[in-house]
Design a protein around this motif. Structure first.
Motif, PDB file in Angstrom:
ATOM      1  N   ARG A  96       1.009  -1.344  -0.401  1.00  0.00           N
ATOM      2  CA  ARG A  96      -0.094   0.135  -0.257  1.00  0.00           C
ATOM      3  C   ARG A  96       0.967   1.019  -0.110  1.00  0.00           C
ATOM      4  O   ARG A  96       2.059   1.523   0.500  1.00  0.00           O
ATOM      5  N   TYR A  97       0.404   2.150  -0.790  1.00  0.00           N
ATOM      6  CA  TYR A  97       1.109   3.732  -0.864  1.00  0.00           C
ATOM      7  C   TYR A  97       0.235   4.452  -1.509  1.00  0.00           C
ATOM      8  O   TYR A  97      -0.911   4.409  -2.082  1.00  0.00           O
ATOM      9  N   ASP A  98       0.946   5.453  -1.063  1.00  0.00           N
ATOM     10  CA  ASP A  98      -0.107   6.853  -1.571  1.00  0.00           C
ATOM     11  C   ASP A  98       0.102   7.430  -2.946  1.00  0.00           C
ATOM     12  O   ASP A  98       1.666   7.304  -3.519  1.00  0.00           O
ATOM     13  N   GLY A  99      -0.061   7.624  -4.129  1.00  0.00           N
ATOM     14  CA  GLY A  99       0.040   7.424  -5.778  1.00  0.00           C
ATOM     15  C   GLY A  99       0.185   6.537  -6.305  1.00  0.00           C
ATOM     16  O   GLY A  99      -0.290   6.195  -5.940  1.00  0.00           O
ATOM     17  N   GLU A 100       1.279   6.874  -7.233  1.00  0.00           N
ATOM     18  CA  GLU A 100       1.415   5.473  -8.134  1.00  0.00           C
ATOM     19  C   GLU A 100       3.060   5.112  -8.002  1.00  0.00           C
ATOM     20  O   GLU A 100       3.737   5.565  -7.893  1.00  0.00           O
ATOM     21  N   ARG A 101       2.844   3.825  -8.850  1.00  0.00           N
ATOM     22  CA  ARG A 101       3.973   3.060  -8.279  1.00  0.00           C
ATOM     23  C   ARG A 101       4.333   2.714 -10.551  1.00  0.00           C
ATOM     24  O   ARG A 101       3.093   1.945 -11.126  1.00  0.00           O
ATOM     25  N   ASN A 102       5.921   2.873 -10.399  1.00  0.00           N
ATOM     26  CA  ASN A 102       5.280   2.109 -11.803  1.00  0.00           C
ATOM     27  C   ASN A 102       7.129   1.470 -12.318  1.00  0.00           C
ATOM     28  O   ASN A 102       7.968   1.476 -11.531  1.00  0.00           O
ATOM     29  N   ASP A 110      -2.730   3.485  -6.371  1.00  0.00           N
ATOM     30  CA  ASP A 110      -3.763   2.646  -4.810  1.00  0.00           C
ATOM     31  C   ASP A 110      -4.674   3.538  -4.701  1.00  0.00           C
ATOM     32  O   ASP A 110      -5.301   4.633  -4.374  1.00  0.00           O
ATOM     33  N   ALA A 111      -5.475   3.097  -5.656  1.00  0.00           N
ATOM     34  CA  ALA A 111      -6.691   3.671  -5.267  1.00  0.00           C
ATOM     35  C   ALA A 111      -7.408   3.850  -3.838  1.00  0.00           C
ATOM     36  O   ALA A 111      -8.198   4.785  -4.148  1.00  0.00           O
ATOM     37  N   GLY A 112      -7.309   2.791  -3.502  1.00  0.00           N
ATOM     38  CA  GLY A 112      -8.066   2.773  -2.084  1.00  0.00           C
ATOM     39  C   GLY A 112      -7.409   3.513  -0.823  1.00  0.00           C
ATOM     40  O   GLY A 112      -7.993   3.703   0.178  1.00  0.00           O
ATOM     41  N   TRP A 113      -6.277   3.994  -0.790  1.00  0.00           N
ATOM     42  CA  TRP A 113      -5.470   4.563  -0.497  1.00  0.00           C
ATOM     43  C   TRP A 113      -5.446   6.107   0.359  1.00  0.00           C
ATOM     44  O   TRP A 113      -6.829   6.598  -0.112  1.00  0.00           O
TER      45      TRP A 113
END
Length: 143
Positions: A96-102, A110-113
């Motif tokens: 889980r994280y705030d924002g995006e990872r690529n 993380d749409a649920g964060w």
């Protein structure tokens, strides 16, 4: 391997294999690096796993958390034991994280964060992206 493991794309999604557990790339990625930790046993209840599987689980979890921290720098990690569709013992491991990872051309937010993971908003991977992410994550498990 039991039917649940095969349903999650084994052997193409295999990242790490242990005596009693496999670590698989989750074909649908609610967050980048989402995995499935699946028991090799035919058990359909957590308590029914052999004692050796419980003993090994601690080391497997350490390897997962170290690898995912290096790969996606998660803030939290969720282990979900749902077993509603796939009956054999397994966990969905959701970093889980705030924002995006690529990575490897795949970007996942993380749409649920910061609440529960939004499993329904997962990015589905094609075979090429699955192969790329499996190889990428294997590199983090080897390190």
């Amino acid at each position: 391997m039991n039917d649940t493991i095969v349903r999650f794309g084994y052997p193409a999604t295999l990242i790490a294999e242990h005596e009693h557990w496999v670590v698989l790339l989750r074909p649908d990625q609610p967050t980048l690096g989402s995995l499935v930790l699946a028991a090799k046993a035919e058990a359909t209840a957590f308590h029914a796993l052999p004692p050796a599987a419980f003993a090994e689980m601690g080391a497997v979890v350490v390897s997962i958390e170290r690898a995912l921290k290096a790969a996606v720098d998660y803030a939290k990690i969720n282990y979900l034991m749902l077993m509603m569709v796939d009956p054999h013992v397994h966990f969905h491991v959701i970093p889980r994280y705030d924002g995006e990872r690529n990575a490897e051309g795949v970007t996942v937010g993380d749409a649920g964060w910061p609440k529960a993971p939004a499993l329904g908003e997962a990015v589905s991977l094609d075979a090429a992206r699955t192969d790329a992410l499996v190889a990428w994550l294997k590199g983090h498990f080897a390190g």
